[in-house]
Design a protein around this motif. Structure first.
Motif, PDB file in Angstrom:
ATOM      1  N   UNK A  83       0.851  -1.183   0.000  1.00 57.17           N
ATOM      2  CA  UNK A  83       0.000   0.000   0.000  1.00 57.17           C
ATOM      3  C   UNK A  83       0.891   1.238   0.000  1.00 57.17           C
ATOM      4  N   UNK A  84       0.543   2.192  -0.886  1.00 54.92           N
ATOM      5  CA  UNK A  84       1.407   3.359  -1.061  1.00 54.92           C
ATOM      6  C   UNK A  84       0.588   4.500  -1.655  1.00 54.92           C
ATOM      7  N   UNK A  85       0.715   5.676  -1.057  1.00 54.27           N
ATOM      8  CA  UNK A  85       0.039   6.866  -1.560  1.00 54.27           C
ATOM      9  C   UNK A  85       0.952   7.554  -2.562  1.00 54.27           C
ATOM     10  N   UNK A  86       0.712   7.309  -3.861  1.00 54.16           N
ATOM     11  CA  UNK A  86       1.616   7.863  -4.864  1.00 54.16           C
ATOM     12  C   UNK A  86       1.299   9.318  -5.183  1.00 54.16           C
ATOM     13  N   UNK A  87       0.279   9.881  -4.542  1.00 52.79           N
ATOM     14  CA  UNK A  87       0.001  11.300  -4.718  1.00 52.79           C
ATOM     15  C   UNK A  87       0.919  12.161  -3.861  1.00 52.79           C
ATOM     16  N   UNK A  88       1.688  11.545  -2.979  1.00 52.22           N
ATOM     17  CA  UNK A  88       2.608  12.268  -2.113  1.00 52.22           C
ATOM     18  C   UNK A  88       4.030  12.199  -2.670  1.00 52.22           C
ATOM     19  N   UNK A  89       4.864  13.202  -2.415  1.00 52.01           N
ATOM     20  CA  UNK A  89       6.254  13.151  -2.877  1.00 52.01           C
ATOM     21  C   UNK A  89       6.995  11.917  -2.343  1.00 52.01           C
ATOM     22  N   UNK A  90       6.731  11.567  -1.086  1.00 51.53           N
ATOM     23  CA  UNK A  90       7.404  10.387  -0.523  1.00 51.53           C
ATOM     24  C   UNK A  90       6.987   9.102  -1.242  1.00 51.53           C
ATOM     25  N   UNK A  91       5.694   8.998  -1.534  1.00 53.20           N
ATOM     26  CA  UNK A  91       5.217   7.825  -2.264  1.00 53.20           C
ATOM     27  C   UNK A  91       5.794   7.753  -3.662  1.00 53.20           C
ATOM     28  N   UNK A  92       5.890   8.891  -4.320  1.00 54.80           N
ATOM     29  CA  UNK A  92       6.476   8.927  -5.661  1.00 54.80           C
ATOM     30  C   UNK A  92       7.942   8.514  -5.634  1.00 54.80           C
ATOM     31  N   UNK A  93       8.653   8.923  -4.607  1.00 59.08           N
ATOM     32  CA  UNK A  93      10.060   8.543  -4.512  1.00 59.08           C
ATOM     33  C   UNK A  93      10.210   7.038  -4.298  1.00 59.08           C
ATOM     34  N   UNK A  94       9.313   6.446  -3.533  1.00 56.51           N
ATOM     35  CA  UNK A  94       9.376   4.989  -3.349  1.00 56.51           C
ATOM     36  C   UNK A  94       9.121   4.278  -4.680  1.00 56.51           C
ATOM     37  N   UNK A  95       8.164   4.776  -5.483  1.00 56.94           N
ATOM     38  CA  UNK A  95       7.942   4.180  -6.803  1.00 56.94           C
ATOM     39  C   UNK A  95       9.212   4.273  -7.646  1.00 56.94           C
ATOM     40  N   UNK A  96       9.869   5.411  -7.616  1.00 51.90           N
ATOM     41  CA  UNK A  96      11.108   5.556  -8.389  1.00 51.90           C
ATOM     42  C   UNK A  96      12.174   4.579  -7.907  1.00 51.90           C
TER      43      UNK A  96
END
Length: 412
Positions: A83-96
């Motif tokens: 589970x990950x909130x990709x709308x947040x900068x932290x979530x986007x960094x984890x996706x990267x």
């Protein structure tokens, strides 16, 4: 690479799965069955939409409904849920970070949506140049409909399938009909699987990644097969034939004395044996019916005669007799019949996997039979967020303290 991973065709591949509902998850499940490590990214609290598309729901060991809808279970085995909130900068960094250690990214967001987060192909390619990135949408990334939302039902109609499916307009019940399953979604998942596998092979030979643009409408049009070429060759749009075939007669369903059968006569010899078995050999010597082109021409005269003939015996009597005569035939089974069928049982299509809620989850196995690297079923469809900490710890090397901070911020 371990000995265990060598027994999996895709044991060396990691897939970052940003898809939900059916087309994308179906592709990802195929890859998981073949041994890929599939990390499914889901929204915190709600997850994949299909988790809630019930009833029916999976039952626990006490027979009570769980939160896992049967629809979700159909397309998500073998994956790890994060589970990950990709709308947040932290979530986007984890996706990267996950993309850097993945081979494939699958996504089915609206065109341009992930670009806002810096998670589109161009952005992630900078992180990992040999990345394979597959986007699945209703209408593709280009063209006047690219921004439209695509739904299987709509695409079945728009792509021509429903103009070919359903009873003839001049018969009772005539009219357009969708398929009983979401065929444009499922076929898009299958075509996407093939495209990903081809891209992996190209990458392994050249080191070059690539972008894959898959669209439900493209797939729906492409899969019409001979109906497309019938139209392109003749200029005449095919019409609905119900359970009949436009080019072959008899190739359709018939009512027996106690049910229905399918008779699929593919040549004149089979036709002759069919009518001889039914006690009507004169229907094979009649000039109007002796050859397939003549039978197609005189369909409306012949089919009522065959229908009358077939009603004289039971379903099983016909199947036994036609199988002995070498005439292709079969029953129309419901799913009770399907899963009790000895051939289905012998092929291992029903599988049972242990589930965290207790008991087992009943699923349908992959039809891919491979002698060295067969599909393996090691994990049931995951609970929402079941593997979040595990993936962050094992794949990205995050500490318990870092995971706790992300949890506290509701990023994960």
């Amino acid at each position: 690479m371990t000995d265990a991973s060598l027994k999996k065709a895709l044991g060396h591949i990691r897939v970052l799965d940003l898809t939900r509902v059916l087309a994308g998850p179906w592709c990802a499940q195929n890859l998981a069955d073949l041994g890929a490590d599939v990390i499914k990214i889901e929204r915190p609290d709600t997850g994949d939409d299909t988790r809630h598309w019930g009833p029916p729901y999976l039952k626990d060991a006490e027979g009570r409904d769980t939160a896992e809808a049967a629809y979700y279970l159909a397309a998500n085995r073998g994956k790890r849920s994060v589970t990950l909130d990709i709308a947040t900068p932290e979530g986007q960094e984890i996706i990267r970070q996950l993309a850097r250690v993945s081979d494939v990214v699958l996504e089915n967001y609206k065109v341009g949506q992930l670009k806002k987060y810096g998670l589109d192909y161009a952005s992630l390619r900078r992180e990992k140049p040999d990345l394979i990135y597959c986007s699945i949408t209703g209408f593709g990334q280009t063209g006047p409909y690219a921004q439209r939302a695509g739904y299987d039902f709509i695409v079945q109609g728009m792509g021509g399938f429903m103009s070919l499916t359903g009873e003839r307009d001049d018969l009772p019940g005539g009219g357009p009909q969708k398929a009983g399953v979401a065929i444009s979604d499922l076929m898009t998942g299958m075509y996407s699987t093939i495209a990903v596998m081809a891209a992996l092979t190209h990458r392994d030979r050249t080191g070059e990644g690539q972008y894959i643009d898959m669209a439900l409408l493209d797939v729906q049009v492409a899969m019409l097969a001979n109906m497309n070429t019938n139209y392109l060759a003749s200029g005449n749009a095919p019409r609905r034939w119900g359970n009949a075939h436009p080019n072959i007669v008899p190739y359709q369903t018939f009512a027996t004395s106690d049910g229905h059968i399918i008779v699929a006569v593919g040549n004149d010899g089979q036709y002759r044996r069919f009518v001889e078995t039914g006690g009507r050999p004169e229907l094979a010597t009649d000039d109007r019916f002796a050859t397939n082109p003549m039978r197609v021409r005189h369909r409306d005269t012949l089919v009522p005669l065959l229908a009358e003939m077939v009603k004289t015996k039971s379903r099983q009597e016909w199947i036994d007799a036609l199988e002995m005569a070498g005439v292709p035939c079969g029953p129309i089974n419901n799913l009770d019949d399907v899963f009790e069928n000895p051939q289905v049982e012998a092929r291992g299509l029903r599988i049972d996997l242990p589930h965290p809620h207790g008991g087992t989850v009943k699923l349908v196995g992959s039809p891919m039979k491979m002698s060295v690297t067969p599909p393996q079923y090691e994990m049931p469809p995951p609970l929402l967020g079941e593997h979040t900490a595990e993936v962050l710890r094992e794949v990205l090397g995050k500490s318990e303290e870092e995971i706790a901070v992300l949890t506290g911020k509701r990023i994960i």
